[in-house]
Design a protein around this motif. Structure first.
Motif, PDB file in Angstrom:
ATOM      1  N   THR A  20       0.834  -1.201   0.000  1.00  0.00           N
ATOM      2  CA  THR A  20       0.000   0.000   0.000  1.00  0.00           C
ATOM      3  C   THR A  20       0.867   1.249   0.000  1.00  0.00           C
ATOM      4  OG1 THR A  20      -1.776  -1.134   1.170  1.00  0.00           O
ATOM      5  CG2 THR A  20      -1.795   1.262   1.258  1.00  0.00           C
ATOM      6  N   GLN A  21       1.885   1.270   0.837  1.00  0.00           N
ATOM      7  CA  GLN A  21       2.773   2.424   0.894  1.00  0.00           C
ATOM      8  C   GLN A  21       3.580   2.562  -0.392  1.00  0.00           C
ATOM      9  OE1 GLN A  21       4.800   1.162   4.422  1.00  0.00           O
ATOM     10  NE2 GLN A  21       3.515   2.391   5.770  1.00  0.00           N
ATOM     11  N   GLN A  22       4.030   1.462  -0.946  1.00  0.00           N
ATOM     12  CA  GLN A  22       4.769   1.510  -2.199  1.00  0.00           C
ATOM     13  C   GLN A  22       3.880   2.031  -3.318  1.00  0.00           C
ATOM     14  OE1 GLN A  22       6.173  -2.493  -2.719  1.00  0.00           O
ATOM     15  NE2 GLN A  22       7.961  -2.175  -1.423  1.00  0.00           N
ATOM     16  N   GLY A  23       2.644   1.555  -3.368  1.00  0.00           N
ATOM     17  CA  GLY A  23       1.713   2.018  -4.394  1.00  0.00           C
ATOM     18  C   GLY A  23       1.426   3.498  -4.266  1.00  0.00           C
ATOM     19  N   ALA A  24       1.252   3.958  -3.035  1.00  0.00           N
ATOM     20  CA  ALA A  24       0.990   5.384  -2.818  1.00  0.00           C
ATOM     21  C   ALA A  24       2.189   6.229  -3.231  1.00  0.00           C
ATOM     22  CB  ALA A  24       0.643   5.637  -1.351  1.00  0.00           C
ATOM     23  N   GLY A  25       3.370   5.791  -2.871  1.00  0.00           N
ATOM     24  CA  GLY A  25       4.574   6.542  -3.231  1.00  0.00           C
ATOM     25  C   GLY A  25       4.809   6.584  -4.729  1.00  0.00           C
ATOM     26  N   THR A  26       4.664   5.438  -5.366  1.00  0.00           N
ATOM     27  CA  THR A  26       4.850   5.369  -6.808  1.00  0.00           C
ATOM     28  C   THR A  26       3.773   6.165  -7.534  1.00  0.00           C
ATOM     29  OG1 THR A  26       5.832   3.184  -6.571  1.00  0.00           O
ATOM     30  CG2 THR A  26       5.065   3.795  -8.763  1.00  0.00           C
ATOM     31  N   GLY A  27       2.535   6.044  -7.083  1.00  0.00           N
ATOM     32  CA  GLY A  27       1.436   6.792  -7.700  1.00  0.00           C
ATOM     33  C   GLY A  27       1.596   8.282  -7.542  1.00  0.00           C
ATOM     34  N   ALA A  28       2.017   8.722  -6.361  1.00  0.00           N
ATOM     35  CA  ALA A  28       2.203  10.151  -6.127  1.00  0.00           C
ATOM     36  C   ALA A  28       3.330  10.706  -6.987  1.00  0.00           C
ATOM     37  CB  ALA A  28       2.492  10.408  -4.650  1.00  0.00           C
ATOM     38  N   ALA A  29       4.424   9.973  -7.067  1.00  0.00           N
ATOM     39  CA  ALA A  29       5.546  10.442  -7.893  1.00  0.00           C
ATOM     40  C   ALA A  29       5.158  10.498  -9.371  1.00  0.00           C
ATOM     41  CB  ALA A  29       6.747   9.534  -7.692  1.00  0.00           C
ATOM     42  N   SER A  30       4.500   9.453  -9.840  1.00  0.00           N
ATOM     43  CA  SER A  30       4.069   9.422 -11.238  1.00  0.00           C
ATOM     44  C   SER A  30       3.053  10.516 -11.525  1.00  0.00           C
ATOM     45  CB  SER A  30       3.464   8.069 -11.584  1.00  0.00           C
ATOM     46  OG  SER A  30       4.385   7.043 -11.360  1.00  0.00           O
ATOM     47  N   GLY A  31       2.095  10.671 -10.616  1.00  0.00           N
ATOM     48  CA  GLY A  31       1.073  11.707 -10.790  1.00  0.00           C
ATOM     49  C   GLY A  31       1.658  13.101 -10.808  1.00  0.00           C
ATOM     50  N   ALA A  32       2.651  13.347  -9.956  1.00  0.00           N
ATOM     51  CA  ALA A  32       3.290  14.665  -9.923  1.00  0.00           C
ATOM     52  C   ALA A  32       4.018  14.947 -11.231  1.00  0.00           C
ATOM     53  CB  ALA A  32       4.257  14.753  -8.753  1.00  0.00           C
ATOM     54  N   ILE A  33       4.719  13.950 -11.742  1.00  0.00           N
ATOM     55  CA  ILE A  33       5.449  14.131 -12.999  1.00  0.00           C
ATOM     56  C   ILE A  33       4.480  14.378 -14.153  1.00  0.00           C
ATOM     57  CG2 ILE A  33       6.891  12.946 -14.702  1.00  0.00           C
ATOM     58  CD1 ILE A  33       8.269  11.576 -12.266  1.00  0.00           C
ATOM     59  N   ILE A  34       3.443  13.560 -14.231  1.00  0.00           N
ATOM     60  CA  ILE A  34       2.475  13.713 -15.319  1.00  0.00           C
ATOM     61  C   ILE A  34       1.700  15.023 -15.179  1.00  0.00           C
ATOM     62  CG2 ILE A  34       0.370  12.740 -16.337  1.00  0.00           C
ATOM     63  CD1 ILE A  34       1.550   9.956 -15.564  1.00  0.00           C
ATOM     64  N   GLY A  35       1.230  15.326 -13.969  1.00  0.00           N
ATOM     65  CA  GLY A  35       0.486  16.566 -13.755  1.00  0.00           C
ATOM     66  C   GLY A  35       1.311  17.809 -14.057  1.00  0.00           C
ATOM     67  N   GLY A  36       2.569  17.787 -13.653  1.00  0.00           N
ATOM     68  CA  GLY A  36       3.445  18.917 -13.944  1.00  0.00           C
ATOM     69  C   GLY A  36       3.746  19.049 -15.419  1.00  0.00           C
ATOM     70  N   ALA A  37       3.939  17.922 -16.099  1.00  0.00           N
ATOM     71  CA  ALA A  37       4.246  17.951 -17.529  1.00  0.00           C
ATOM     72  C   ALA A  37       3.055  18.416 -18.356  1.00  0.00           C
ATOM     73  CB  ALA A  37       4.699  16.571 -17.995  1.00  0.00           C
ATOM     74  N   VAL A  38       1.860  17.977 -17.971  1.00  0.00           N
ATOM     75  CA  VAL A  38       0.669  18.327 -18.736  1.00  0.00           C
ATOM     76  C   VAL A  38       0.294  19.797 -18.542  1.00  0.00           C
ATOM     77  CG1 VAL A  38      -1.819  17.905 -18.934  1.00  0.00           C
ATOM     78  CG2 VAL A  38      -0.235  15.989 -18.823  1.00  0.00           C
ATOM     79  N   THR A  39       0.311  20.262 -17.289  1.00  0.00           N
ATOM     80  CA  THR A  39      -0.119  21.628 -17.018  1.00  0.00           C
ATOM     81  C   THR A  39       1.020  22.636 -17.067  1.00  0.00           C
ATOM     82  OG1 THR A  39       0.177  21.396 -14.624  1.00  0.00           O
ATOM     83  CG2 THR A  39      -1.997  20.821 -15.543  1.00  0.00           C
ATOM     84  N   GLY A  40       2.222  22.182 -16.812  1.00  0.00           N
ATOM     85  CA  GLY A  40       3.360  23.088 -16.832  1.00  0.00           C
ATOM     86  C   GLY A  40       3.481  23.967 -15.607  1.00  0.00           C
ATOM     87  N   ASN A  41       2.777  23.606 -14.513  1.00  0.00           N
ATOM     88  CA  ASN A  41       2.905  24.409 -13.291  1.00  0.00           C
ATOM     89  C   ASN A  41       2.871  23.514 -12.053  1.00  0.00           C
ATOM     90  OD1 ASN A  41       0.153  23.899 -12.599  1.00  0.00           O
ATOM     91  ND2 ASN A  41      -0.505  25.616 -13.867  1.00  0.00           N
ATOM     92  N   VAL A  42       3.152  24.138 -10.914  1.00  0.00           N
ATOM     93  CA  VAL A  42       3.235  23.409  -9.651  1.00  0.00           C
ATOM     94  C   VAL A  42       1.868  22.919  -9.196  1.00  0.00           C
ATOM     95  CG1 VAL A  42       3.895  23.614  -7.233  1.00  0.00           C
ATOM     96  CG2 VAL A  42       5.293  24.677  -8.978  1.00  0.00           C
ATOM     97  N   ARG A  43       0.839  23.682  -9.450  1.00  0.00           N
ATOM     98  CA  ARG A  43      -0.515  23.281  -9.034  1.00  0.00           C
ATOM     99  C   ARG A  43      -0.916  21.972  -9.712  1.00  0.00           C
ATOM    100  NH1 ARG A  43      -5.203  27.559  -9.029  1.00  0.00           N
ATOM    101  NH2 ARG A  43      -4.097  28.098  -7.127  1.00  0.00           N
ATOM    102  N   GLY A  44      -0.635  21.840 -10.991  1.00  0.00           N
ATOM    103  CA  GLY A  44      -0.935  20.599 -11.708  1.00  0.00           C
ATOM    104  C   GLY A  44      -0.151  19.425 -11.160  1.00  0.00           C
ATOM    105  N   ALA A  45       1.106  19.685 -10.790  1.00  0.00           N
ATOM    106  CA  ALA A  45       1.917  18.620 -10.193  1.00  0.00           C
ATOM    107  C   ALA A  45       1.355  18.205  -8.841  1.00  0.00           C
ATOM    108  CB  ALA A  45       3.365  19.085 -10.049  1.00  0.00           C
ATOM    109  N   ALA A  46       0.887  19.162  -8.047  1.00  0.00           N
ATOM    110  CA  ALA A  46       0.322  18.848  -6.736  1.00  0.00           C
ATOM    111  C   ALA A  46      -0.962  18.045  -6.864  1.00  0.00           C
ATOM    112  CB  ALA A  46       0.066  20.134  -5.950  1.00  0.00           C
TER     113      ALA A  46
END
Length: 85
Positions: A20-46
């Motif tokens: 569960t912790q590994q999934g959360a960590g991996t998901g959060a890291a992946s989501g931050a990278i994708i969100g930041g890349a798509v939106t181009g800002n910190v809010r999207g990464a968050a």
């Protein structure tokens, strides 16, 4: 070289965590990278980190329960039930 060392430390830091912790960590890291890349800002990464962390934790939690699978009903709601063979 610094990036490789940082990634190695991140990988080692989650090695002893539960699925569960590994999934959360991996998901959060992946989501931050994708969100930041798509939106181009910190809010999207968050937002990406939050959504990815929750999704990863749910998937990780299911992997801790042998014989249990993750499903969606016709309304899009998620639930856990015995795996179908």
């Amino acid at each position: 070289m610094k990036k490789i060392i940082a990634l190695a430390f991140i990988g080692l830091s989650i090695a002893s965590c539960t699925p569960t912790q590994q999934g959360a960590g991996t998901g959060a890291a992946s989501g931050a990278i994708i969100g930041g890349a798509v939106t181009g800002n910190v809010r999207g990464a968050a937002v990406g980190a939050a959504v990815g962390g929750v999704s990863g934790a749910l998937i990780g939690r299911v992997s801790e329960q042998p014989g249990q699978c993750y499903y969606r009903d016709r309304y899009g709601r998620r639930y856990i039930d015995d795996c179908r063979g």
